[in-house]
Design a protein around this motif. Structure first.
Motif, PDB file in Angstrom:
ATOM      1  N   ALA A 268       0.362  -1.157  -0.068  1.00  0.00           N
ATOM      2  CA  ALA A 268       0.300   0.177  -0.061  1.00  0.00           C
ATOM      3  C   ALA A 268       0.404   1.190  -0.341  1.00  0.00           C
ATOM      4  O   ALA A 268       1.949   0.879   0.011  1.00  0.00           O
ATOM      5  CB  ALA A 268      -0.491   0.029   1.132  1.00  0.00           C
ATOM      6  N   LEU A 269       0.360   1.674  -0.833  1.00  0.00           N
ATOM      7  CA  LEU A 269       1.474   4.004  -0.346  1.00  0.00           C
ATOM      8  C   LEU A 269       0.565   3.983   1.185  1.00  0.00           C
ATOM      9  O   LEU A 269      -1.043   4.652   0.823  1.00  0.00           O
ATOM     10  CB  LEU A 269       0.436   4.332  -1.413  1.00  0.00           C
ATOM     11  CG  LEU A 269       1.920   6.050  -1.858  1.00  0.00           C
ATOM     12  CD1 LEU A 269       2.699   5.968  -1.526  1.00  0.00           C
ATOM     13  CD2 LEU A 269       1.341   6.122  -2.911  1.00  0.00           C
ATOM     14  N   TYR A 270       0.928   4.882   1.659  1.00  0.00           N
ATOM     15  CA  TYR A 270       0.476   5.544   2.879  1.00  0.00           C
ATOM     16  C   TYR A 270       1.557   6.936   3.251  1.00  0.00           C
ATOM     17  O   TYR A 270       2.126   7.234   3.458  1.00  0.00           O
ATOM     18  CB  TYR A 270       0.484   4.023   4.351  1.00  0.00           C
ATOM     19  CG  TYR A 270       0.268   5.425   5.414  1.00  0.00           C
ATOM     20  CD1 TYR A 270      -0.712   6.324   5.174  1.00  0.00           C
ATOM     21  CD2 TYR A 270       1.120   5.981   6.360  1.00  0.00           C
ATOM     22  CE1 TYR A 270      -1.388   7.058   6.523  1.00  0.00           C
ATOM     23  CE2 TYR A 270       1.112   6.707   7.303  1.00  0.00           C
ATOM     24  CZ  TYR A 270      -0.214   7.529   7.277  1.00  0.00           C
ATOM     25  OH  TYR A 270      -0.620   8.102   8.508  1.00  0.00           O
ATOM     26  N   SER A 271       1.104   7.910   2.497  1.00  0.00           N
ATOM     27  CA  SER A 271       1.162   9.013   2.717  1.00  0.00           C
ATOM     28  C   SER A 271       0.207   9.911   2.714  1.00  0.00           C
ATOM     29  O   SER A 271      -0.711  10.514   1.596  1.00  0.00           O
ATOM     30  CB  SER A 271       2.665   9.907   1.748  1.00  0.00           C
ATOM     31  OG  SER A 271       2.759  10.591   1.942  1.00  0.00           O
ATOM     32  N   VAL A 272       0.375  11.279   3.692  1.00  0.00           N
ATOM     33  CA  VAL A 272      -0.524  11.953   3.441  1.00  0.00           C
ATOM     34  C   VAL A 272       0.324  13.031   2.757  1.00  0.00           C
ATOM     35  O   VAL A 272      -0.721  14.151   2.357  1.00  0.00           O
ATOM     36  CB  VAL A 272      -1.212  12.621   4.735  1.00  0.00           C
ATOM     37  CG1 VAL A 272      -1.982  13.798   5.255  1.00  0.00           C
ATOM     38  CG2 VAL A 272      -1.602  11.375   5.704  1.00  0.00           C
ATOM     39  N   THR A 273       1.127  13.523   2.945  1.00  0.00           N
ATOM     40  CA  THR A 273       2.418  14.837   1.702  1.00  0.00           C
ATOM     41  C   THR A 273       2.732  13.864   1.333  1.00  0.00           C
ATOM     42  O   THR A 273       3.650  12.529   1.021  1.00  0.00           O
ATOM     43  CB  THR A 273       3.250  15.241   2.828  1.00  0.00           C
ATOM     44  OG1 THR A 273       3.920  14.377   3.990  1.00  0.00           O
ATOM     45  CG2 THR A 273       1.834  16.065   3.916  1.00  0.00           C
TER      46      THR A 273
END
Length: 118
Positions: A63-68
């Motif tokens: 998964a890709l998890y990044s808010v920024t």
């Protein structure tokens, strides 16, 4: 991140572990621990199918998890389209069992109103 712990737990339980990764060099230390590698990207369904071929079960945790530092489209492609590709590839490869670990990165980000932040 999480995949390292999953791989080690499976190895400790006596499983044969194949890690599907974009860059095997980043996890070379797991190779020394007994993990075999197949190279594939979440956007490449054919490569995923080949990587899954011969597996009895898959723990899917990519998964890709990044808010920024990522766009909505980056999150959408990795977490939604990538998951669709994984499941299509699992079916094409004949894998019968899967555990899917997700992320909340599939949801569009909205600023939190100040009232909720206090």
């Amino acid at each position: 991140m999480l995949g390292v712990y999953i791989a080690r737990a499976l190895l400790a339980a006596g499983a044969r572990v194949r890690a599907i990764v974009r860059n095997p060099d980043k996890a070379a230390f797991l190779g020394r621990e007994g993990v075999e590698f197949a190279k594939a990207d979440l956007q490449d369904r054919a490569a995923l199918t080949e990587a899954f071929r011969g597996c009895d079960a898959v723990v899917s945790n990519a998964a890709l998890y990044s808010v920024t530092n990522t766009s909505w489209n980056d999150n959408y492609q990795a977490n939604k389209v990538g998951t669709e590709n994984v499941y299509e590839a699992l079916g094409a490869a004949g894998v019968k069992r899967v555990v899917h670990i997700s992320t909340f990165g599939v949801y569009r980000w909205f600023p939190v109103p100040k009232a909720f932040d206090e």
